[in-house]
Design a protein around this motif. Structure first.
Motif, PDB file in Angstrom:
ATOM      1  N   GLY A  24       0.800  -1.222   0.000  1.00 16.67           N
ATOM      2  CA  GLY A  24       0.000   0.000   0.000  1.00 16.67           C
ATOM      3  C   GLY A  24       0.830   1.268   0.000  1.00 16.67           C
ATOM      4  N   ILE A  25       0.243   2.306   0.624  1.00 10.63           N
ATOM      5  CA  ILE A  25       0.860   3.633   0.661  1.00 10.63           C
ATOM      6  C   ILE A  25       1.599   3.830   1.977  1.00 10.63           C
ATOM      7  N   THR A  26       2.714   4.551   1.931  1.00 10.63           N
ATOM      8  CA  THR A  26       3.440   4.961   3.147  1.00 10.63           C
ATOM      9  C   THR A  26       3.202   6.447   3.384  1.00 10.63           C
ATOM     10  N   ILE A  27       2.763   6.782   4.587  1.00 14.65           N
ATOM     11  CA  ILE A  27       2.585   8.177   5.007  1.00 14.65           C
ATOM     12  C   ILE A  27       3.813   8.572   5.813  1.00 14.65           C
ATOM     13  N   VAL A  28       4.500   9.643   5.395  1.00 15.51           N
ATOM     14  CA  VAL A  28       5.674  10.140   6.111  1.00 15.51           C
ATOM     15  C   VAL A  28       5.308  11.471   6.771  1.00 15.51           C
ATOM     16  N   VAL A  29       5.309  11.486   8.095  1.00 13.86           N
ATOM     17  CA  VAL A  29       5.009  12.714   8.834  1.00 13.86           C
ATOM     18  C   VAL A  29       6.315  13.466   9.070  1.00 13.86           C
ATOM     19  N   SER A  30       6.372  14.703   8.581  1.00 12.19           N
ATOM     20  CA  SER A  30       7.591  15.509   8.712  1.00 12.19           C
ATOM     21  C   SER A  30       7.221  16.949   9.017  1.00 12.19           C
ATOM     22  N   PRO A  31       7.969  17.619   9.908  1.00 11.54           N
ATOM     23  CA  PRO A  31       7.645  19.006  10.247  1.00 11.54           C
ATOM     24  C   PRO A  31       8.291  20.018   9.312  1.00 11.54           C
ATOM     25  N   LEU A  32       9.079  19.541   8.353  1.00 10.44           N
ATOM     26  CA  LEU A  32       9.921  20.445   7.568  1.00 10.44           C
ATOM     27  C   LEU A  32       9.482  20.504   6.117  1.00 10.44           C
ATOM     28  N   ILE A  33       8.918  21.627   5.720  1.00 12.92           N
ATOM     29  CA  ILE A  33       8.425  21.786   4.355  1.00 12.92           C
ATOM     30  C   ILE A  33       9.567  21.645   3.352  1.00 12.92           C
ATOM     31  N   SER A  34      10.712  22.276   3.647  1.00 15.18           N
ATOM     32  CA  SER A  34      11.837  22.217   2.706  1.00 15.18           C
ATOM     33  C   SER A  34      12.318  20.786   2.511  1.00 15.18           C
ATOM     34  N   LEU A  35      12.318  20.004   3.612  1.00 17.11           N
ATOM     35  CA  LEU A  35      12.740  18.608   3.513  1.00 17.11           C
ATOM     36  C   LEU A  35      11.756  17.799   2.670  1.00 17.11           C
ATOM     37  N   TYR A  47       3.529  15.595  -1.506  1.00 15.90           N
ATOM     38  CA  TYR A  47       3.536  16.156  -0.154  1.00 15.90           C
ATOM     39  C   TYR A  47       2.272  16.974   0.061  1.00 15.90           C
ATOM     40  N   ILE A  48       1.843  16.984   1.325  1.00 17.04           N
ATOM     41  CA  ILE A  48       0.649  17.736   1.729  1.00 17.04           C
ATOM     42  C   ILE A  48       1.064  18.693   2.843  1.00 17.04           C
ATOM     43  N   ASN A  49       1.127  19.975   2.514  1.00 19.98           N
ATOM     44  CA  ASN A  49       1.476  20.969   3.529  1.00 19.98           C
ATOM     45  C   ASN A  49       0.983  22.351   3.090  1.00 19.98           C
ATOM     46  N   SER A  50       1.327  23.364   3.859  1.00 16.11           N
ATOM     47  CA  SER A  50       0.805  24.706   3.614  1.00 16.11           C
ATOM     48  C   SER A  50       1.359  25.343   2.352  1.00 16.11           C
ATOM     49  N   ALA A  51       2.345  24.715   1.707  1.00 16.58           N
ATOM     50  CA  ALA A  51       2.887  25.259   0.471  1.00 16.58           C
ATOM     51  C   ALA A  51       1.935  25.033  -0.710  1.00 16.58           C
ATOM     52  N   LEU A  52       0.927  24.166  -0.515  1.00 12.17           N
ATOM     53  CA  LEU A  52      -0.029  23.851  -1.585  1.00 12.17           C
ATOM     54  C   LEU A  52      -1.346  24.584  -1.377  1.00 12.17           C
ATOM     55  N   THR A  53      -2.028  24.836  -2.476  1.00 14.03           N
ATOM     56  CA  THR A  53      -3.392  25.367  -2.393  1.00 14.03           C
ATOM     57  C   THR A  53      -4.337  24.226  -2.054  1.00 14.03           C
ATOM     58  N   THR A  96      -6.303  18.580  -2.816  1.00 15.03           N
ATOM     59  CA  THR A  96      -7.382  17.682  -3.262  1.00 15.03           C
ATOM     60  C   THR A  96      -6.891  16.783  -4.386  1.00 15.03           C
ATOM     61  N   LYS A  97      -6.175  17.361  -5.345  1.00 13.11           N
ATOM     62  CA  LYS A  97      -5.677  16.598  -6.488  1.00 13.11           C
ATOM     63  C   LYS A  97      -4.642  15.563  -6.037  1.00 13.11           C
ATOM     64  N   ALA A  98      -3.748  15.962  -5.118  1.00 13.82           N
ATOM     65  CA  ALA A  98      -2.706  15.053  -4.636  1.00 13.82           C
ATOM     66  C   ALA A  98      -3.324  13.851  -3.923  1.00 13.82           C
ATOM     67  N   LEU A  99      -4.323  14.106  -3.068  1.00 14.49           N
ATOM     68  CA  LEU A  99      -4.962  13.011  -2.337  1.00 14.49           C
ATOM     69  C   LEU A  99      -5.756  12.111  -3.274  1.00 14.49           C
ATOM     70  N   TYR A 100      -6.360  12.690  -4.286  1.00 13.06           N
ATOM     71  CA  TYR A 100      -7.097  11.891  -5.273  1.00 13.06           C
ATOM     72  C   TYR A 100      -6.134  10.964  -6.014  1.00 13.06           C
ATOM     73  N   ARG A 153      -1.675  18.722   9.466  1.00 16.04           N
ATOM     74  CA  ARG A 153      -2.688  18.306   8.488  1.00 16.04           C
ATOM     75  C   ARG A 153      -3.360  16.990   8.837  1.00 16.04           C
ATOM     76  N   LEU A 154      -2.859  16.319   9.865  1.00 19.75           N
ATOM     77  CA  LEU A 154      -3.301  14.943  10.129  1.00 19.75           C
ATOM     78  C   LEU A 154      -4.781  14.838  10.483  1.00 19.75           C
TER      79      LEU A 154
END
Length: 614
Positions: free
Chosen positions: A58-69, A86-92, A97-101, A117-118
């Motif tokens: 399946g899918i691996t979810i990686v939780v990271s606090p660093l947007i640049s990383l 990646y899903i963070n505040s850098a995205l609209t 929505t598109k990334a999760l789809y 975002r969790l």
């Protein structure tokens, strides 16, 4: 599975073999076992979860606090042919929505997400309906109140894991963790019978040094000019210092850039790329820079100011020498650094995530860590061993051979009498003052501040007036390190007695302190090459060139062989025998056995040539 694992390692990541600890972690994840990996910067943590992520169904979810990383790793994976997002505040919101789809449709094997975002409805809907094989927690120390960067948002990870219809493999990774933090990671995350791998914190290729220069700007400039062909990072505690050091280096023709949160995003990005691609191989930055930056040829990391804790320092210094080649990590310390860091701790921005209890716990931990960092800057023991011990690792070596303390020549002094005077002074003032007042009192300093406290009436006033301020403070630091004194955890750092303090007064125990000639108790006339005559300067240059040749052969910095002060003293004393050479400032038995004969030979050759020409 074994062949598939090796194939992915070679074809996707381009490596023929695993680094230390990587394969064991990968194998345990593929067996479905939770893991906790404590691996230093540059040890290859990302492979440990990225590779099995490609082999799990399946899918691996990686939780990271660093947007640049996140951005850097997703970019690197995509360039390697691995679809990731990646899903963070850098995205609209539309991009999220598109990334999760796309992830739900099976396009992405790895999805990086910020902890904030969790618990959003959109992300919860995704994970509750997707096939999640693994949840990886990067920078896992953030989940511990004992860690240097505790984030309450990381606790949402535990809630997320509990909500999933099928529990995935949980893997947690960090570069710096004390035993308390490691225990917290395992406990708070609820890891099930985890495989725990600590690969060791030692980076043997890194040389560590603490300097206390009178002029930090001149020290930085001289260092950078003497390393013109090298790439380096210079860390400063404040934006103001970053701008000042950057301007000073640029003015002197250094190809330098800068990075701090006061610059706009485009400028930060451009400056970071200039550094990464060696357009400007030197960067001056706050600690906002460096996380996730995998630049392998950084040859030095200078700290213009002391960091707030050992964890931060080791992580930042660890950005040097990631290619395994020798690199230098030099910290420029001054007492003002302690004051700056205390101010930064006391004026941390309010975080609405914290409860009042959590806020106090974080503050108290910050102060305790700052104290340990300050002790690092004053210890005369092995710097590498000090840091390794901090993380619970003990090599059993007294001499690492690759730090300034192990390369220096120290004299052991019995300072029990001085320590007794300090203890008596603390008793007489009823434990009301810190190091500066106690030092000024026993030195008998004529200062209005001291007179206002009435310390000039103490019985110990002026009892150590012949000793230097730095020496007395060195004794106090040694007493703190050995537990004969303690400091309060507030910003005033009041000195307090302990149960063992009186053992020094009674003579039950003795306090032995290492002290170097460069910080000796009594002031002596300072000699430099400028004080030499023409012939002395010629000899100095010959000795300097010999030192360079030896340093290159030994693969160590020249000043580890002998300091300029030692070379100057050789030019003045002109030793011809072992006994005479051992009388030179900075030459001990070990240094003589390693280098002394070659320098004696050089001096003799110089004098023979002088006689011939004379």
């Amino acid at each position: 599975m074994k062949n598939r694992k090796k194939d992915v390692l070679r074809k996707v990541f381009g490596y023929d073999s695993f680094r230390t600890g990587q394969e064991e972690i990968v194998d345990n994840i593929l067996l479905g076992r939770d893991v906790c990996g404590i691996m230093p910067t540059g040890a290859g943590k990302s492979i440990c979860y990225q590779l099995p992520a490609l082999l799990l169904p399946g899918i691996t979810i990686v939780v990271s606090p660093l947007i640049s990383l996140m951005i850097d790793q997703v970019k690197a994976l995509n360039e390697a042919g691995v679809h990731a997002a990646y899903i963070n505040s850098a995205l609209t919101e539309n991009q999220i929505t598109k990334a999760l789809y796309n992830a739900m449709c099976g396009r992405y094997k790895i999805v990086y997400v910020a902890p904030e975002r969790l618990e959003t409805n959109r992300f919860l809907e995704f994970v509750l309906n997707a096939d999640i094989s693994m949840i990886t927690i990067d920078e896992a120390h953030c989940i511990s109140q004992w860690g240097q960067d505790f984030r309450p948002s990381y606790l949402k990870i535990v809630n997320l894991i509990k909500m999933l219809p099928k529990r995935p493999v949980v893997s947690a990774f960090t570069a710096t963790a004390t035993q308390a933090v490691k225990d917290d990671i395992v406990c708070v995350l609820g890891l099930n019978n985890p495989f725990i791998k600590v690969t060791g914190f030692d980076r043997s290729n890194l040389y560590f040094e603490v300097r206390q220069p009178n002029n930090k700007d001149a020290e930085v400039l001289n260092y950078v000019l003497s390393h013109r062909d090298d790439s380096g990072i210079i860390y400063c505690a404040t934006r103001k210092n970053v701008d000042k050091v950057y301007a000073m280096l640029a003015k002197n023709g250094i190809a330098v850039t800068r990075y701090h949160a006061g610059l706009d995003n485009d400028m930060r990005k451009a400056n970071q790329e200039d550094f990464i691609y060696d357009e400007k191989p030197v960067i001056v930055a706050t600690n906002a820079f460096g996380m996730g930056i995998d630049k392998s040829n950084v040859r030095y990391v200078l700290h213009y100011n002391m960091p707030q804790c050992i964890e931060n320092y080791y992580q930042e210094a660890g950005r040097a020498g990631r290619d395994g080649e020798p690199a230098e990590c030099i910290l420029l310390f001054s007492p003002q650094d302690v004051i700056i860091n205390e101010f930064l701790i006391e004026n941390k921005g309010e975080n609405n995530e914290f409860t009042e209890e959590e806020r106090k716990a974080v503050h108290d931990n910050d102060i305790r860590r700052l104290k340990k960092m300050r002790y690092y800057c004053s210890t005369k023991e092995c710097l590498r061993e000090y840091m390794l011990n901090y993380f619970g690792e003990y090599s059993g070596k007294d001499d690492c051979g690759n730090c300034s303390n192990c390369s220096a020549v120290f004299e052991e002094k019995d300072v029990t009498n001085t320590a007794s005077v300090i203890i008596k002074t603390i008793k007489e003032c009823h434990e009301r003052f810190g190091t500066s007042v106690i030092t000024g009192t026993i030195r008998g300093e004529n200062k209005a501040k001291l007179r206002s406290y009435g310390v000039d009436r103490y019985s110990t006033f002026g009892m150590c007036r012949q000793m230097s301020e730095s020496f007395i403070k060195g004794v106090i630091d040694k007493m703190l390190l050995d537990g004969y004194l303690r400091e309060t955890d507030d910003m005033y750092r009041i000195l307090k007695l302990t149960e063992t303090s009186d053992m020094l007064i009674s003579g039950e125990e003795h306090l032995i302190m290492k002290w170097s000639e460069r910080k000796e108790e009594f002031k002596k006339e300072k000699r430099t090459p400028k004080s030499l005559d023409a012939d002395g300067l010629m000899l100095f240059e010959r000795l300097r060139m010999l030192r360079i040749d030896i340093a290159r052969n030994e693969n160590v910095p020249p000043y580890i062989v002998f300091s300029d002060k030692a070379l100057t003293d050789m030019c003045i004393k002109r030793p011809h025998t072992k006994a005479e050479m051992l009388n030179v400032n900075g030459v001990g038995e070990n240094k003589y056995e390693r280098y002394g004969k070659e320098f004696l030979k050089c001096i003799k050759e110089h004098e023979n040539q002088e006689d011939t020409h004379g």
